[in-house]
Design a protein around this motif. Structure first.
Motif, short mmCIF file in Angstrom:
data_model
loop_
_atom_site.label_atom_id
_atom_site.label_comp_id
_atom_site.label_asym_id
_atom_site.label_seq_id
_atom_site.Cartn_x
_atom_site.Cartn_y
_atom_site.Cartn_z
N LEU A 47 0.81 -1.21 0.00
CA LEU A 47 0.00 0.00 0.00
C LEU A 47 0.85 1.27 0.00
O LEU A 47 0.39 2.32 -0.45
N ALA A 48 2.07 1.17 0.48
CA ALA A 48 2.96 2.32 0.49
C ALA A 48 3.27 2.80 -0.93
O ALA A 48 3.68 3.95 -1.13
N GLU A 49 3.06 1.92 -1.91
CA GLU A 49 3.29 2.29 -3.31
C GLU A 49 2.16 3.17 -3.85
O GLU A 49 2.29 3.74 -4.93
N ASP A 50 1.05 3.26 -3.13
CA ASP A 50 -0.08 4.08 -3.56
C ASP A 50 -0.45 5.02 -2.41
O ASP A 50 -1.17 4.64 -1.49
N PRO A 51 0.03 6.25 -2.43
CA PRO A 51 -0.17 7.18 -1.30
C PRO A 51 -1.62 7.55 -1.04
O PRO A 51 -1.94 8.13 -0.01
N ASP A 141 2.32 -4.47 -9.91
CA ASP A 141 1.26 -5.35 -10.38
C ASP A 141 0.65 -6.15 -9.24
O ASP A 141 -0.57 -6.44 -9.23
N ARG A 142 1.44 -6.51 -8.25
CA ARG A 142 0.89 -7.25 -7.10
C ARG A 142 -0.03 -6.35 -6.28
O ARG A 142 -1.01 -6.82 -5.70
N LEU A 143 0.28 -5.04 -6.23
CA LEU A 143 -0.61 -4.11 -5.53
C LEU A 143 -1.95 -4.02 -6.27
O LEU A 143 -3.01 -4.02 -5.63
#
Length: 206
Positions: A47-51, A141-143
């Motif tokens: 989730l840190a990859e999507d603020p 892609d996993r996110l």
């Protein structure tokens, strides 16, 4: 991550809510509470990859929020499965999902994001389970797979997301719910929960 998949698939199989925003948050909160510390850490890292999303329950509504973006139009059929009948077959007599009959195979898959060739919620869950569990897949892609999977497991357990094509999953069934004129799909999606509680997080805890 396997723990997350099991929680979403098995724990939620016994629930019978409708799933609008509150319902998906309830799904996410219950799943989050059941995760092992290691699985929570991995989900938090994704989730840190999507603020935009600080909490897992926030991310569970992502798949509905992107419906306003035309570039994601290909994903719209992934939210449901229409049970189709054969000519002359009473549709109400059909008791089980059949992939060949009920899930269209498409070739226009986008190359930029992981997407299943079979466009329905049953096959989308199977597909994104595989993407999420594949350590060789990129974290981006996993996110995407995580956010889709968290949402679609909730969708699948709203009864009218796996309903008959002839009444548009209950959208064409006009009903009155406590004097509110609406359709059967909306009753399951949101009105049952909203009549029950105004505090989705407390409801998830209960």
């Amino acid at each position: 991550m396997k723990r997350l998949i099991l929680v979403l698939d098995l724990l939620l199989a016994s629930t019978a809510f409708g799933w609008a925003a509150e319902g998906h948050r309830i799904v996410g909160e219950i799943a989050w509470q059941e995760l092992t510390p290691g699985a929570r850490e991995k989900v938090t890292a994704f989730l840190a990859e999507d603020p935009r999303y600080k909490n897992f329950d926030d991310a569970c509504n992502w798949a509905d929020q992107i419906k306003s973006d035309r570039s994601w139009d290909w994903a719209r059929p992934l939210h449901y499965t229409d049970i189709e009948g054969q000519p002359g077959e009473p549709v109400e007599d059909m008791k089980a999902y059949d992939q060949q009959r009920d899930c269209n195979e498409r070739t226009d898959c986008p190359e930029s994001v992981p997407s299943p060739t079979h466009r329905c919620v049953v096959e989308a869950i199977r597909y994104y389970e595989g993407v999420l569990a594949d350590a060789d897949t990129t974290d981006k892609d996993r996110l995407i797979a995580l956010k889709f999977l968290a949402h679609f497991v909730g969708d699948l357990h709203q009864p009218l997301h796996a309903g008959y094509a002839h009444d548009e999953g209950g959208n064409d069934r006009r009903v009155s719910f406590f004097n509110q004129k609406t359709n059967l799909h909306v009753v399951w999606d949101s009105l049952i929960i909203r009549r029950k509680t105004s505090d989705w997080k407390q409801y998830a805890t209960e």
